[in-house]
Design an enzyme around this catalytic site. Structure first.
Site, PDB file in Angstrom:
ATOM      1  N   SER A 106      25.710 -15.320  61.343  1.00 52.24           N
ATOM      2  CA  SER A 106      25.446 -16.746  61.211  1.00 52.24           C
ATOM      3  C   SER A 106      23.979 -17.053  61.546  1.00 52.24           C
ATOM      4  O   SER A 106      23.081 -16.570  60.878  1.00 52.24           O
ATOM      5  CB  SER A 106      26.420 -17.527  62.098  1.00 52.24           C
ATOM      6  OG  SER A 106      26.374 -18.895  61.815  1.00 52.24           O
ATOM      7  N   ASP A 160      34.097 -19.169  53.758  1.00 57.32           N
ATOM      8  CA  ASP A 160      33.264 -19.648  54.864  1.00 57.32           C
ATOM      9  C   ASP A 160      33.011 -21.144  54.694  1.00 57.32           C
ATOM     10  O   ASP A 160      32.475 -21.574  53.678  1.00 57.32           O
ATOM     11  CB  ASP A 160      31.939 -18.880  54.879  1.00 57.32           C
ATOM     12  CG  ASP A 160      31.167 -19.034  56.176  1.00 57.32           C
ATOM     13  OD1 ASP A 160      31.285 -20.092  56.815  1.00 57.32           O
ATOM     14  OD2 ASP A 160      30.443 -18.092  56.546  1.00 57.32           O
ATOM     15  N   HIS A 192      34.380 -18.033  58.411  1.00 60.46           N
ATOM     16  CA  HIS A 192      33.132 -17.832  59.157  1.00 60.46           C
ATOM     17  C   HIS A 192      33.412 -16.926  60.352  1.00 60.46           C
ATOM     18  O   HIS A 192      33.457 -17.369  61.501  1.00 60.46           O
ATOM     19  CB  HIS A 192      32.563 -19.179  59.603  1.00 60.46           C
ATOM     20  CG  HIS A 192      31.144 -19.088  60.089  1.00 60.46           C
ATOM     21  ND1 HIS A 192      30.097 -18.738  59.267  1.00 60.46           N
ATOM     22  CD2 HIS A 192      30.605 -19.292  61.321  1.00 60.46           C
ATOM     23  CE1 HIS A 192      28.975 -18.742  59.957  1.00 60.46           C
ATOM     24  NE2 HIS A 192      29.262 -19.066  61.215  1.00 60.46           N
TER      25      HIS A 192
END
EC number: 3.1.1.-
Length: 228
Positions: A106, A160, A192
């Site tokens: 991320s 995601d 995610h």
């Protein structure tokens, strides 16, 4: 024996120690003595969370992140300096730059990409998991020629909802314009998060790129905190 160094950069609001179990998923003999480092980001106010203070490598103006989301390049560039200092130290201690691997999830993935593309030497590789491009294309002219030779592995879940899959895919034309080799792997149904399948592939990807001896030495057992 050749030395291998793996730097893992966590996501927004997370910490280095919370990610340390990832190391146990890398079970191949070639990486059994690799040096791992899981630093923690400093505490900073984060715009996308209404200024709330949390561990953050750089400011994130907007989440979920989608194609066209605003970015704070100056904040990213400051974070890159600190990552480069860690890499510099590792290379000074004798590690071949091409046995240095940066991985991140991320926000950590975005920082991984930025750090690799701006480093003055060719590294072993940068693995971006559910990340995004934290730059506009105007920065491409600043990428050192040696940095463009560092391979990128991009892994992204199709489901995601925090960093949209389309935002991950947007890395492909950006990297093509920059002249950087990128392998993009889509994980159907993954949100995610990280899957064991992703980690296994990253492990094999790193193994294929090791230079010198298949074994590694130098074990770092201490956790370093960055930016303090």
């Amino acid at each position: 024996m050749a030395r291998t160094f793996i730097l893992w950069l966590h996501g927004l609001g997370d910490s280095g120690p919370a990610n340390e179990p990832i190391q146990t998923q890398f079970k191949s003999s070639e990486l059994s003595n690799a040096s791992w480092l899981f630093p923690s980001a400093p505490f900073n106010p984060v715009t996308c969370n209404n200024g709330a203070v949390m561990r953050s490598w750089f400011d994130v103006p907007e989440l979920p992140f989608k194609v066209g989301s605003p970015i704070d390049e100056s904040s990213v560039l400051e974070a890159v300096k600190n990552v480069h200092a860690i890499i510099d130290q590792e290379i000074a201690e004798g590690t071949n730059p091409e046995n240095v691997f940066i991985c991140g999830l991320s926000q950590g993935g975005a920082l991984t990409l930025a750090s690799v593309l701006l480093y003055p030497k060719t590294l072993g590789g940068g693995a971006v998991l559910s990340g995004w491009v934290p730059f506009t294309s105007s920065i491409i002219s600043q990428f050192p020629e040696e940095a463009k030779k560092t391979p990128i592995l991009w892994s992204h879940g199709t489901d995601d909802r925090m960093v949209l899959f389309e935002a991950g895919q947007a890395a492909l034309p950006f990297l093509k314009e920059a002249g950087v080799t990128c392998e993009f792997k889509a994980y159907p149904g993954l949100g995610h998060s990280i899957s064991n399948k992703e980690l296994k592939y990253i492990e094999s990807w790193i193994k294929r790129r090791l230079k010198g001896s298949s074994s590694t030495c130098l074990q770092l057992n201490c956790l370093k905190e960055m930016f303090h």
